[in-house]
Design a protein around this motif. Structure first.
Motif, PDB file in Angstrom:
ATOM      1  N   TRP A 407       0.911  -1.146   0.005  1.00  0.00           N
ATOM      2  CA  TRP A 407      -0.005  -0.041  -0.056  1.00  0.00           C
ATOM      3  C   TRP A 407       0.823   1.105   0.153  1.00  0.00           C
ATOM      4  CZ3 TRP A 407      -4.550   1.942  -0.950  1.00  0.00           C
ATOM      5  CH2 TRP A 407      -4.827   3.162  -0.519  1.00  0.00           C
ATOM      6  N   GLN A 413      -1.962   2.702  -5.022  1.00  0.00           N
ATOM      7  CA  GLN A 413      -3.066   1.871  -4.608  1.00  0.00           C
ATOM      8  C   GLN A 413      -3.299   0.570  -5.593  1.00  0.00           C
ATOM      9  OE1 GLN A 413      -6.876   3.967  -3.775  1.00  0.00           O
ATOM     10  NE2 GLN A 413      -5.889   5.562  -4.786  1.00  0.00           N
ATOM     11  N   TRP A 414      -1.980   0.029  -5.968  1.00  0.00           N
ATOM     12  CA  TRP A 414      -2.013  -1.097  -6.759  1.00  0.00           C
ATOM     13  C   TRP A 414      -3.005  -2.469  -5.908  1.00  0.00           C
ATOM     14  CZ3 TRP A 414       2.676   1.620  -6.144  1.00  0.00           C
ATOM     15  CH2 TRP A 414       3.066   2.038  -7.498  1.00  0.00           C
ATOM     16  N   VAL A 415      -3.628  -3.134  -6.816  1.00  0.00           N
ATOM     17  CA  VAL A 415      -4.390  -4.249  -6.388  1.00  0.00           C
ATOM     18  C   VAL A 415      -3.402  -5.210  -6.108  1.00  0.00           C
ATOM     19  CG1 VAL A 415      -6.206  -5.979  -7.060  1.00  0.00           C
ATOM     20  CG2 VAL A 415      -6.497  -3.430  -7.631  1.00  0.00           C
ATOM     21  N   CYS A 449      -5.859  -0.991 -16.896  1.00  0.00           N
ATOM     22  CA  CYS A 449      -5.741  -0.494 -15.647  1.00  0.00           C
ATOM     23  C   CYS A 449      -4.316  -0.361 -15.274  1.00  0.00           C
ATOM     24  CB  CYS A 449      -6.343  -1.144 -14.346  1.00  0.00           C
ATOM     25  SG  CYS A 449      -8.200  -1.323 -14.722  1.00  0.00           S
ATOM     26  N   THR A 516     -10.097   2.093  -8.224  1.00  0.00           N
ATOM     27  CA  THR A 516      -9.685   2.133  -6.774  1.00  0.00           C
ATOM     28  C   THR A 516     -10.598   2.742  -6.102  1.00  0.00           C
ATOM     29  OG1 THR A 516      -8.185   4.092  -7.197  1.00  0.00           O
ATOM     30  CG2 THR A 516      -7.083   1.774  -7.702  1.00  0.00           C
ATOM     31  N   PHE A 524      -4.017   6.730 -10.809  1.00  0.00           N
ATOM     32  CA  PHE A 524      -4.329   5.269 -11.055  1.00  0.00           C
ATOM     33  C   PHE A 524      -5.294   5.210 -11.931  1.00  0.00           C
ATOM     34  CE2 PHE A 524      -1.455   3.867  -7.695  1.00  0.00           C
ATOM     35  CZ  PHE A 524      -1.461   2.848  -7.964  1.00  0.00           C
ATOM     36  N   ASP A 558      -1.216  -2.834 -13.807  1.00  0.00           N
ATOM     37  CA  ASP A 558      -2.008  -3.285 -12.522  1.00  0.00           C
ATOM     38  C   ASP A 558      -3.156  -4.417 -12.901  1.00  0.00           C
ATOM     39  OD1 ASP A 558      -2.859  -3.562  -9.976  1.00  0.00           O
ATOM     40  OD2 ASP A 558      -3.985  -1.793  -9.872  1.00  0.00           O
ATOM     41  N   SER A 575     -10.425  -3.218  -4.169  1.00  0.00           N
ATOM     42  CA  SER A 575      -9.746  -2.620  -3.211  1.00  0.00           C
ATOM     43  C   SER A 575      -8.092  -3.041  -3.329  1.00  0.00           C
ATOM     44  CB  SER A 575     -10.064  -2.582  -1.719  1.00  0.00           C
ATOM     45  OG  SER A 575      -9.965  -4.100  -1.185  1.00  0.00           O
ATOM     46  N   ALA A 576      -7.223  -2.436  -2.613  1.00  0.00           N
ATOM     47  CA  ALA A 576      -5.886  -2.942  -2.833  1.00  0.00           C
ATOM     48  C   ALA A 576      -5.452  -4.218  -2.015  1.00  0.00           C
ATOM     49  CB  ALA A 576      -5.016  -1.708  -1.998  1.00  0.00           C
TER      50      ALA A 576
END
Length: 605
Positions: A407, A413-415, A449, A516, A524, A558, A575-576
């Motif tokens: 994080w 905010q990469w998944v 993304c 995100t 992002f 991503d 979400s992340a």
């Protein structure tokens, strides 16, 4: 006139050299030599072969097999090996049962034994996962491990369900050694033979179907690899299936287009067979695998400690998955040409509606097998050919790097906290082909993304076997910032999706979307590439062709989202930590989680 040379007396010269050498030796003899009476080596750590040579370790018989196989040099040299070494008693027991002696073992037989016990990596018992090891042995086979906790709290380790580790984790200069109480035997029974040997009391119905469809002849072929998923009699009985006719009636309801009874039964059996060797550990890192039923795949997902087959609970689909048995009689059963597994429910071909796919670029089997998978700080470069489901080409052997940053706040905010980095550029990585996860027949909007950084444009093509390529219409620049239209003209950058004023509908109309959910940001990005038509259920290919140059490391990729065209394109977001987040979810309930804010007190009138 040439200069005159004086002849040299060779005998005088030899005498002088001898006297000089003797003087040097006397000089050295006057000193204490620290290397006296020692074996010359480049490290003081004991090597694998030296450990086995020590009679106190009870492994000298296995070392004799190593010598006969001519592997002593390998196990003495520097390297990273794990040796599962049977002790002397185990070796003697094996020789007695096979009618062999250490003296009459051939070099080929010895090499087969040693090669099956030596793994090309250092693997301690703390690295063991239930099932196959993370690396193959010299013979390109996987060994299996099973861990049990005794009543006294001690942990025991079983290898290939036959040999117990009686002394573990001996760390040596070129690897790790585990001592076994039995010699490991490479399986010599085919998948067909293994199925036939299963007890009729539990498996007679499935065994008979395999024979009636003549699929046992396929599974007896030792030149190919198979994974066959069994079902117990009790699974059929729970569905009211007590005869072949009752099974046929059920299958006809699911696939009425197949009118031939033999074809219907054959498809059912083929749907239980994956044309490759697949262990439990492989299912853990697979999203979908093709079966031997034409154009039919099985999907897989983790739910806590369970592996679920064909679970589709998303959108308008509400189909609970079938659990794959991880601990039963038919779990990772080794065969000479594959593996036998077991499903705890009925697997059958069904017609399904398209469903949403959130596919992480790092969702690659080889990446998932890394010890550092999704561990912050991991950075591993890959060359073309090292990832089985992603191929690329270009100039100068371009790399694709897997990186886990975790994080990183609004702009990180990469998944799942990870990404792939590569430079999509005609002069570097000029093209890439990606094997997509399972897609059910239908139409999907394709969203790309990434975390914007450097320039670069590319063309995208969707490819299906036997069909014309579909070139997607959108070409965009990877350094573009995503537009952030708001409902009131305010700045939406860095705001949470609950309290922010971002106009998601207007963003989609412009061909972009926020994916995100914690914070809205223009870096992002998710861009609509176009709509694809999937004509057959399966795993297909997305190709990227670079059009313009980039710079530096390129960009940070991503995920790709494939969403049925008639569904909401924005919600749920992801979400992340990989959790799906529905619309209007309070921001403190979105990863990274926060304490619920105290309610705002209303001033007294």
């Amino acid at each position: 006139m040439k200069a005159m040379r004086t002849p040299i007396n060779k005998s005088i010269t030899r005498s002088f050299i001898s006297l000089l050498s003797f003087g040097i030796l006397l000089a050295f003899a006057a000193c204490t030599n620290p290397m006296d009476n020692k074996t010359f080596r480049t490290a003081d750590t004991q090597m694998l072969d030296e450990y086995m040579a020590d009679a106190n370790n009870n492994l000298t018989d296995f070392l004799k097999i190593v010598d006969k196989a001519d592997y002593r040099g390998m196990l003495h040299a520097y390297g990273t090996y794990t040796v599962f070494a049977p002790d002397n008693s185990a070796v003697q027991d094996y020789l007695q049962k096979t009618g062999k002696t250490l003296e009459n073992l051939t070099k080929q037989e010895a090499a087969a034994i040693v090669g099956y016990h030596v793994v090309n990596d250092t693997i301690s018992t703390s690295d063991f996962a239930e099932g196959r090891l993370s690396a193959q042995n010299i013979q390109k086979e996987y060994l299996l491990t099973h861990t049990t906790t005794q009543t006294n709290g001690n942990i025991s380790y079983l290898v290939n369900r036959s040999a117990t580790i009686i002394d573990r984790d001996e760390r040596l200069g070129n690897g790790i050694l585990h001592t076994l109480d039995k010699v490991l035997i490479k399986p010599n029974t085919t998948v067909a033979g293994t199925i036939d040997a299963l007890p009729d009391a539990d498996y007679s119905f499935m065994k008979q179907l395999v024979k009636d469809t003549h699929f046992d002849q396929v599974l007896a072929n030792d030149s190919n690899k198979y994974t066959f998923i069994m079902q117990k009699n009790s699974v059929f009985a729970a569905l009211g299936i007590n005869s072949k006719d009752s099974l046929i009636n059920r299958l006809r309801k699911n696939t009425p287009e197949i009118t031939n009874t033999d074809s219907l039964l054959l498809q059912f059996i083929q749907y239980h067979c994956i044309p490759q060797r697949t262990y439990i550990r492989d299912f853990l890192i697979s999203s979908a695998l093709s079966t031997m039923a034409p154009k039919q795949v099985l999907s897989f997902k983790m739910s806590k400690d369970s592996i679920l087959i064909n679970e589709f609970i998303i959108g308008q689909l509400n189909e609970k998955g079938i659990q794959l048995d991880r601990t039963g009689v038919c779990t990772d059963v080794l065969c000479s040409n594959g593996v036998v597994q077991e499903a705890l429910g009925q697997l059958e071909v069904k017609k399904r509606k398209p469903y949403r796919v959130y596919w992480d670029f790092a969702d690659q089997p080889e990446i998932k097998a890394l010890k550092g998978y999704r561990k912050v700080g991991t950075s591993v470069p890959f060359s073309d050919g090292e990832l089985s489901e992603m191929r690329w080409g270009g100039k100068g052997a371009p790399k694709v790097t897997y990186y886990v940053g975790g994080w990183g706040g609004v702009k990180g905010q990469w998944v799942n906290g990870d990404q792939l980095t590569f430079r999509l550029d005609p002069g570097v990585l000029s093209w890439m082909e990606i094997k997509l996860p399972l897609l059910i027949t239908g139409k999907y909007k394709v969203w790309f993304c990434w975390r914007r950084a450097n320039p670069g444009t590319f063309r995208t093509t969707f490819k299906q076997d036997g069909e014309d390529d579909q070139v997607l219409p959108t070409v965009f620049n990877l350094e573009d910032y995503m537009p952030m239209p708001t409902t009131d003209g305010s700045n939406a950058e860095g705001k949470n999706t609950t309290n922010g004023k971002l106009d998601f509908d207007k963003q989609v109309q412009q061909g972009w979307k926020t994916y995100t959910p914690k914070y809205t940001t223009s870096v992002f990005c998710s861009k609509l590439l176009g709509t694809i038509k999937v004509t057959s259920t399966g795993r297909h290919t997305l190709r990227l062709d670079a059009l313009t140059t980039s710079k530096g490391d390129g960009n940070y990729f991503d995920m790709i989202q494939l969403i049925p065209e008639d569904e909401d394109q924005v919600w749920p977001m992801i979400s992340a930590d990989g959790t799906l987040v529905n619309k209007d979810t309070p921001y403190w309930q979105i990863y990274p989680y926060e304490a619920e804010p105290a309610p705002v007190e209303t001033p007294a009138p």
